[in-house]
Write a protein that holds these residues in place. Structure first.
Motif, PDB file in Angstrom:
ATOM      1  N   LEU A  28     -23.401  48.736   8.844  1.00 18.05           N
ATOM      2  CA  LEU A  28     -23.231  47.610   9.212  1.00 18.05           C
ATOM      3  C   LEU A  28     -23.550  46.692   9.963  1.00 18.05           C
ATOM      4  O   LEU A  28     -24.047  45.371   9.756  1.00 18.05           O
ATOM      5  N   ALA A  29     -24.914  47.339  10.074  1.00 17.76           N
ATOM      6  CA  ALA A  29     -25.814  46.027  10.746  1.00 17.76           C
ATOM      7  C   ALA A  29     -26.440  45.114   9.599  1.00 17.76           C
ATOM      8  O   ALA A  29     -26.529  43.816  10.132  1.00 17.76           O
ATOM      9  N   ARG A  30     -26.717  45.822   8.730  1.00 16.86           N
ATOM     10  CA  ARG A  30     -27.169  45.228   6.880  1.00 16.86           C
ATOM     11  C   ARG A  30     -25.886  43.723   6.748  1.00 16.86           C
ATOM     12  O   ARG A  30     -26.547  42.309   6.701  1.00 16.86           O
ATOM     13  N   ILE A  31     -25.485  44.184   7.019  1.00 20.86           N
ATOM     14  CA  ILE A  31     -23.949  43.357   6.114  1.00 20.86           C
ATOM     15  C   ILE A  31     -23.591  41.681   7.531  1.00 20.86           C
ATOM     16  O   ILE A  31     -23.866  40.689   6.965  1.00 20.86           O
ATOM     17  N   LEU A  32     -23.917  42.416   8.654  1.00 18.17           N
ATOM     18  CA  LEU A  32     -23.651  40.904   9.914  1.00 18.17           C
ATOM     19  C   LEU A  32     -24.944  40.533   9.662  1.00 18.17           C
ATOM     20  O   LEU A  32     -24.792  40.016  10.009  1.00 18.17           O
ATOM     21  N   SER A  33     -26.558  41.278   8.895  1.00 19.32           N
ATOM     22  CA  SER A  33     -27.586  40.497   8.451  1.00 19.32           C
ATOM     23  C   SER A  33     -27.245  38.790   7.326  1.00 19.32           C
ATOM     24  O   SER A  33     -27.631  37.813   7.513  1.00 19.32           O
ATOM     25  N   VAL A  34     -26.995  39.874   6.347  1.00 19.82           N
ATOM     26  CA  VAL A  34     -26.973  39.310   5.165  1.00 19.82           C
ATOM     27  C   VAL A  34     -25.693  37.991   4.840  1.00 19.82           C
ATOM     28  O   VAL A  34     -25.977  36.895   4.269  1.00 19.82           O
ATOM     29  N   THR A  35     -24.916  38.116   6.377  1.00 20.77           N
ATOM     30  CA  THR A  35     -23.677  36.839   6.659  1.00 20.77           C
ATOM     31  C   THR A  35     -23.699  36.287   7.001  1.00 20.77           C
ATOM     32  O   THR A  35     -23.494  35.188   7.180  1.00 20.77           O
ATOM     33  N   GLY A  36     -24.836  36.346   8.094  1.00 23.32           N
ATOM     34  CA  GLY A  36     -25.277  35.656   8.746  1.00 23.32           C
ATOM     35  C   GLY A  36     -24.867  35.324  10.570  1.00 23.32           C
ATOM     36  O   GLY A  36     -25.408  34.407  10.779  1.00 23.32           O
ATOM     37  N   VAL A  37     -23.903  36.509  10.595  1.00 27.19           N
ATOM     38  CA  VAL A  37     -23.700  36.655  12.119  1.00 27.19           C
ATOM     39  C   VAL A  37     -24.813  36.714  12.675  1.00 27.19           C
ATOM     40  O   VAL A  37     -24.501  36.067  13.877  1.00 27.19           O
ATOM     41  N   VAL A  38     -25.864  38.060  12.236  1.00 32.80           N
ATOM     42  CA  VAL A  38     -26.870  37.954  13.376  1.00 32.80           C
ATOM     43  C   VAL A  38     -27.371  36.655  13.797  1.00 32.80           C
ATOM     44  O   VAL A  38     -27.863  36.205  14.812  1.00 32.80           O
ATOM     45  N   ARG A  39     -28.028  35.871  13.161  1.00 28.42           N
ATOM     46  CA  ARG A  39     -28.980  34.118  12.970  1.00 28.42           C
ATOM     47  C   ARG A  39     -27.999  33.550  13.803  1.00 28.42           C
ATOM     48  O   ARG A  39     -28.648  33.069  14.835  1.00 28.42           O
ATOM     49  N   VAL A  40     -26.262  33.188  13.736  1.00 25.81           N
ATOM     50  CA  VAL A  40     -25.488  32.510  14.613  1.00 25.81           C
ATOM     51  C   VAL A  40     -25.689  33.333  15.816  1.00 25.81           C
ATOM     52  O   VAL A  40     -25.466  32.366  16.586  1.00 25.81           O
ATOM     53  N   ILE A  41     -25.402  34.334  16.548  1.00 29.14           N
ATOM     54  CA  ILE A  41     -25.679  35.298  17.412  1.00 29.14           C
ATOM     55  C   ILE A  41     -26.777  35.036  18.289  1.00 29.14           C
ATOM     56  O   ILE A  41     -26.876  34.202  19.401  1.00 29.14           O
ATOM     57  N   LEU A  42     -28.029  35.060  17.737  1.00 36.71           N
ATOM     58  CA  LEU A  42     -29.384  34.070  17.893  1.00 36.71           C
ATOM     59  C   LEU A  42     -29.597  33.533  18.319  1.00 36.71           C
ATOM     60  O   LEU A  42     -30.353  32.746  19.446  1.00 36.71           O
ATOM     61  N   ALA A  43     -29.009  32.106  17.624  1.00 38.99           N
ATOM     62  CA  ALA A  43     -28.768  31.155  17.523  1.00 38.99           C
ATOM     63  C   ALA A  43     -27.769  30.318  18.822  1.00 38.99           C
ATOM     64  O   ALA A  43     -28.696  29.788  19.577  1.00 38.99           O
ATOM     65  N   TRP A  70     -34.005  38.408   9.632  1.00 43.19           N
ATOM     66  CA  TRP A  70     -34.236  38.571   8.816  1.00 43.19           C
ATOM     67  C   TRP A  70     -34.249  40.035   8.528  1.00 43.19           C
ATOM     68  O   TRP A  70     -33.620  40.710   7.257  1.00 43.19           O
ATOM     69  N   ASN A  71     -34.259  41.056   9.177  1.00 46.34           N
ATOM     70  CA  ASN A  71     -35.334  42.478   9.188  1.00 46.34           C
ATOM     71  C   ASN A  71     -34.045  43.248   9.672  1.00 46.34           C
ATOM     72  O   ASN A  71     -34.121  44.705   8.939  1.00 46.34           O
ATOM     73  N   PHE A  72     -32.861  42.847  10.135  1.00 44.39           N
ATOM     74  CA  PHE A  72     -31.616  43.048  11.196  1.00 44.39           C
ATOM     75  C   PHE A  72     -30.926  44.086   9.841  1.00 44.39           C
ATOM     76  O   PHE A  72     -30.537  44.177   9.522  1.00 44.39           O
ATOM     77  N   GLY A  73     -31.453  45.456  10.566  1.00 43.89           N
ATOM     78  CA  GLY A  73     -30.472  46.480   9.877  1.00 43.89           C
ATOM     79  C   GLY A  73     -31.433  46.322   7.786  1.00 43.89           C
ATOM     80  O   GLY A  73     -30.188  47.409   7.277  1.00 43.89           O
ATOM     81  N   ASN A  74     -32.116  46.203   7.736  1.00 42.98           N
ATOM     82  CA  ASN A  74     -32.875  46.008   6.386  1.00 42.98           C
ATOM     83  C   ASN A  74     -33.104  47.530   5.774  1.00 42.98           C
ATOM     84  O   ASN A  74     -33.326  48.618   7.413  1.00 42.98           O
ATOM     85  N   ASP A  75     -33.599  48.179   4.672  1.00 42.18           N
ATOM     86  CA  ASP A  75     -33.243  48.907   4.129  1.00 42.18           C
ATOM     87  C   ASP A  75     -34.455  50.631   4.954  1.00 42.18           C
ATOM     88  O   ASP A  75     -34.548  51.382   5.363  1.00 42.18           O
ATOM     89  N   ALA A  76     -35.688  49.446   5.524  1.00 40.63           N
ATOM     90  CA  ALA A  76     -37.021  49.917   5.666  1.00 40.63           C
ATOM     91  C   ALA A  76     -36.849  50.739   7.934  1.00 40.63           C
ATOM     92  O   ALA A  76     -36.830  51.566   7.616  1.00 40.63           O
ATOM     93  N   VAL A  77     -35.830  49.299   7.818  1.00 38.48           N
ATOM     94  CA  VAL A  77     -35.640  49.894   9.277  1.00 38.48           C
ATOM     95  C   VAL A  77     -34.237  50.691   9.674  1.00 38.48           C
ATOM     96  O   VAL A  77     -34.883  51.407  10.091  1.00 38.48           O
ATOM     97  N   ALA A  78     -33.088  50.646   8.701  1.00 40.62           N
ATOM     98  CA  ALA A  78     -32.714  51.856   9.008  1.00 40.62           C
ATOM     99  C   ALA A  78     -33.041  53.148   8.453  1.00 40.62           C
ATOM    100  O   ALA A  78     -32.623  54.325   8.860  1.00 40.62           O
ATOM    101  N   ASP A  79     -33.890  53.237   7.321  1.00 41.90           N
ATOM    102  CA  ASP A  79     -34.663  53.965   6.959  1.00 41.90           C
ATOM    103  C   ASP A  79     -35.179  54.583   8.323  1.00 41.90           C
ATOM    104  O   ASP A  79     -35.520  56.005   8.901  1.00 41.90           O
ATOM    105  N   GLU A  80     -36.262  54.087   8.732  1.00 41.81           N
ATOM    106  CA  GLU A  80     -36.706  54.631  10.133  1.00 41.81           C
ATOM    107  C   GLU A  80     -36.179  55.251  11.394  1.00 41.81           C
ATOM    108  O   GLU A  80     -36.244  56.101  11.590  1.00 41.81           O
ATOM    109  N   THR A  81     -35.019  54.646  11.470  1.00 39.23           N
ATOM    110  CA  THR A  81     -34.295  54.905  12.804  1.00 39.23           C
ATOM    111  C   THR A  81     -33.388  55.882  12.344  1.00 39.23           C
ATOM    112  O   THR A  81     -33.630  56.780  13.644  1.00 39.23           O
ATOM    113  N   ALA A  82     -32.890  56.298  11.176  1.00 37.92           N
ATOM    114  CA  ALA A  82     -32.487  57.392  10.496  1.00 37.92           C
ATOM    115  C   ALA A  82     -32.879  58.567  10.756  1.00 37.92           C
ATOM    116  O   ALA A  82     -32.791  59.550  11.274  1.00 37.92           O
TER     117      ALA A  82
END
Length: 165
Positions: A28-43, A70-82
């Motif tokens: 879900l985090a990655r979907i929010l990032s690539v669709t621009g939702v995170v960018r809009v929220i942070l703006a 850009w990095n929100f929910g990317n594979d590296a961050v998701a893997d590190e968190t997991a």
């Protein structure tokens, strides 16, 4: 002098055994990032991810927002968190060398989380002749909000002015 300086480090887990690593699929985090939702929220609400204080220029704050989006929910961050649980489990029994000075900064001074982490660190550092744990009243990104204080403490520690506490 050679020393270890940690910023809110991972400590050995109290429980034994591996932790199941959650992975696979698009989160879900990655979907929010690539669709621009995170960018809009942070703006709209930049304070959600932006550091407190006046230590950064407007341009630097904008770069931080862009990097977060850009990095929100990317594979590296998701893997590190997991893998946090397994990394903490893998540290069980690992100690710092006796003669290596260790300075550790912990976020959330006065909170229950900070108290628990500080106690775990004290246990981890029992064998270390010279160590210091400094709780700071700030969030997880201490280097964003406490850089000046940390630099002062690091200089004192490396200069040998502090004893174990």
């Amino acid at each position: 002098m050679s020393a270890v300086i940690g910023i809110h480090p991972t400590v050995p887990a109290a429980k034994s055994g591996p932790v199941e690593v959650q992975s696979g699929g698009v989160g879900l985090a990655r979907i929010l990032s690539v669709t621009g939702v995170v960018r809009v929220i942070l703006a709209v609400a930049p304070g959600l991810e932006e550091p407190d204080g006046d230590g950064f220029t407007a341009e630097e704050r904008e770069r931080m927002r862009l990097m977060t989006s850009w990095n929100f929910g990317n594979d590296a961050v998701a893997d590190e968190t997991a893998r946090i649980g397994n990394n903490a489990s893998d540290l069980r029994g690992v100690r710092y060398p006796d003669g290596r000075p260790v300075l550790t900064f912990v976020s959330g001074a006065g909170s229950a989380e900070e108290a628990t982490k500080t106690e775990s660190l004290k246990d981890l550092l029992k064998n270390v002749k010279r160590h210091e744990i400094i709780p700071l009243a700030a969030g997880h990104y201490l280097h964003w909000t406490q850089a000046k204080r940390m630099a002062e403490e690091i200089r004192k520690f490396l200069g040998g002015q502090q004893t174990a506490r």
